[in-house]
Design an enzyme around this catalytic site. Structure first.
Site, PDB file in Angstrom:
ATOM      1  N   GLY A 101      35.799  41.875  38.702  1.00 45.84           N
ATOM      2  CA  GLY A 101      34.345  41.930  38.762  1.00 45.84           C
ATOM      3  C   GLY A 101      33.899  43.287  39.249  1.00 45.84           C
ATOM      4  O   GLY A 101      34.706  44.175  39.545  1.00 45.84           O
ATOM      5  N   GLY A 102      32.604  43.460  39.345  1.00 43.99           N
ATOM      6  CA  GLY A 102      32.033  44.748  39.696  1.00 43.99           C
ATOM      7  C   GLY A 102      32.447  45.271  41.062  1.00 43.99           C
ATOM      8  O   GLY A 102      32.837  46.429  41.203  1.00 43.99           O
ATOM      9  N   GLU A 122      46.711  37.382  43.739  1.00 47.31           N
ATOM     10  CA  GLU A 122      46.678  36.317  42.737  1.00 47.31           C
ATOM     11  C   GLU A 122      46.560  36.956  41.356  1.00 47.31           C
ATOM     12  O   GLU A 122      47.354  36.712  40.471  1.00 47.31           O
ATOM     13  CB  GLU A 122      45.497  35.379  42.997  1.00 47.31           C
ATOM     14  CG  GLU A 122      45.408  34.262  41.991  1.00 47.31           C
ATOM     15  CD  GLU A 122      44.203  33.369  42.226  1.00 47.31           C
ATOM     16  OE1 GLU A 122      44.271  32.212  41.772  1.00 47.31           O
ATOM     17  OE2 GLU A 122      43.209  33.794  42.820  1.00 47.31           O
TER      18      GLU A 122
END
Length: 178
Positions: A101-102, A122
């Site tokens: 994500g960002g 992960e």
């Protein structure tokens, strides 16, 4: 029950790689009544627990599908500001975990001046592959799995998939509850 698994092409020893995700994949493989391998010639071979003998398949078919691409979202001022605060806390030699994500990508982009970072995560994503490629990630100060980048699944862009293919210092292992 019948399970279909996307795998890399077989190597010279008769093994292939369960592509990308070991969160529950090995458990499904071990309990399936029938196993079908979808051999995708674009799937990278990534070392770790997902390396399995091709004889485990009851049926095999080949594909040439484009691997799913998770593109980096644009980094705005908010993401860059959060990344600036977070990167101040990361010291040379630390072991990190980034998501996708960002904000995680902005954090990864802000760590390019660090030395000898480690990864135990992960998700192995594109921002981590870029840091490994730059030599920022060496994993040499890790207490566990020294020298290895370890994750449970891989998702990102073509750069990531090409980078992890046959990389001797990257391993995908199943997630475990302790």
């Amino acid at each position: 029950n019948v399970c279909v698994f996307q795998v890399s092409p077989m190597d010279e020893h008769g093994y292939c790689c369960l592509f990308g995700d070991l969160q529950h994949t090995l458990e499904a493989l071990e309990t399936a009544d029938k196993v079908i391998f979808e051999v995708n010639k674009r799937a990278p071979m990534v070392f770790g627990e997902g390396i399995i003998p091709v004889y485990m398949a009851d049926a095999i078919y080949e594909t040439d599908y484009q691997i799913f691409q998770l593109q980096d979202p644009p980094m705005g001022e908010a993401e860059k500001a959060v990344a600036g605060y977070c990167s101040e806390m990361v010291k040379d030699g630390d072991c990190i975990q980034l998501g996708f994500g960002g904000i995680p990508n902005a954090i990864g982009a802000s760590l390019t001046n660090r030395l000898d970072l480690g990864i135990h995560t992960e998700q192995i994503g594109s921002s981590m592959a870029k840091l490994m490629d730059m030599g920022v990630i060496t994993n040499r100060n890790k207490n566990l799995d020294k020298g290895l980048t370890v994750g449970t699944f891989i998702i990102g862009d073509d750069f990531l998939y090409q980078y992890v293919h046959n990389h001797p210092r990257i391993q995908v292992r199943r997630g475990r509850m302790f």
